[in-house]
Design an enzyme around this catalytic site. Structure first.
Site: not given
Ligand code: DGY
Length: 328
Positions: A156-159, A238-239, A268, A286, A288
């Protein structure tokens, strides 16, 4: 006096490059493909600053190849798992990222993936384009309702909190897990703080917003997928390595969960063999945070950080702040 020298490892918006050029001697890898380790080391040599992307591994070897005059590596991303923090701190190099400006774009994209997966947008688009549509049918492409469903947010961070804000428009019930509890957020959004197992068992849609660390690698694996509802959808922007992609492909094939929307992948640009053949997964490369406005804003932070550091000031953002203490 000659200008400081900056290398930009991949293509970023030209406006950002033009801004850098006002201050420094700038070389850009306009080919827009990741340089090999050897090429990057060679290009980094003698630079005062590097502007790197998530596709570049910034480690001790690269920093040593650059030389002692290197002051800053400005990473054009909020995520910084491609940077070796300890190696940079040890060498007195400042590392920066681009937080804040990409929350909206990334959270919107998370919802785009969620909706596309739940309403089978990509699969049905393909069906029409392939000329298979013979007319309206009541049972065609049955999807999932989104309104009033349980949205589980891991991280639950900024995103994550931006996703939560957007989910309120769909009257979704929010549950979340994080290392830290955020009671203010809970009150504001009526969200419930739960443990990981509850998050897995109760989410109709589970979205991941965790940084990649040794602790979050394979946060979702076979065991976790087994705990999820058969009707659940997993979203990952996320990753890639936060999810065990092999286990996910198996679970999707066996319809152990309903679907997945993936923006990121373990290796990736490779995709787990067989994953792309499945209809119950939406796969995007990737992207987003990839909007014109957001990319420019990310560039502004990176450029600003380089300008500040090379003028002897602290950067706007920093992911290895101990290095600043050492300098002051
Ligand atoms: C980030 O900002 O971490 C994205 O995955 C790449 O733009």
């Amino acid at each position: 006096m000659s200008k400081a020298s900056v290398f930009v490892s991949r293509l970023i918006p030209q406006d950002n490059i033009d801004e850098l050029k006002k201050h420094f001697d700038v070389e850009v890898n306009y080919e827009d493909k990741p340089l090999s380790k050897a090429e990057l080391k060679q290009k980094a040599k003698g630079r005062n600053a590097l502007l790197t992307l998530v596709t570049d591994a910034v480690d001790g070897e690269l920093l040593d190849a650059a030389g002692r005059q290197l002051k800053i590596v400005a990473n054009y991303a909020v995520g910084f798992n491609n940077l070796d923090l300890a190696a940079a701190t040890q060498r007195g190099v400042i590392l920066t990222n681009t937080p804040g400006v990409l929350d909206d774009a990334t959270a919107t994209h998370t919802f785009a993936l969620l909706l596309a997966t739940a309403r089978r947008i990509v699969e049905s688009d393909r069906y029409v384009r392939e000329g298979k549509w013979k007319g309206w049918a009541a049972m065609a492409f049955l999807g999932l309702d989104v309104d009033r469903k349980v949205l589980g947010i891991a991280g639950m961070g900024r995103i994550g909190s931006n996703v939560a804000r957007k989910a309120k428009g769909f009257n979704m019930r929010l549950i979340y897990s994080d290392l830290r509890r955020n009671t203010e957020f809970e009150q504001q959004f009526g969200a419930a703080y739960v443990d990981k197992e509850t998050l897995l068992r109760e989410s109709d849609f589970l979205t991941l917003h965790l940084p990649l660390t040794p602790d979050t690698r394979h946060y979702i694996g076979e065991k976790e997928l087994n705990m999820m509802k058969k009707t659940a959808v997993l979203i990952n922007a996320s990753r890639g390595p936060v999810v065990d992609e092999k286990a996910l492909a198996r679970a999707l094939r066996a319809k152990q969960i309903w679907g997945a929307g993936l923006d990121v992948f373990e290796r990736e640009p490779e995709i787990e063999p067989g994953l792309a053949e499945l209809d119950n997964v939406v796969i995007v490369p990737h992207i987003a945070s990839s909007t014109g406005e957001t990319r420019l804003a990310m560039g502004r932070i990176a450029v600003n950080n380089i300008v500040k550091v090379l003028n002897g000031q602290p950067p706007e953002t920093c992911v290895n702040p101990e290095v600043l203490k050492k300098k002051s």
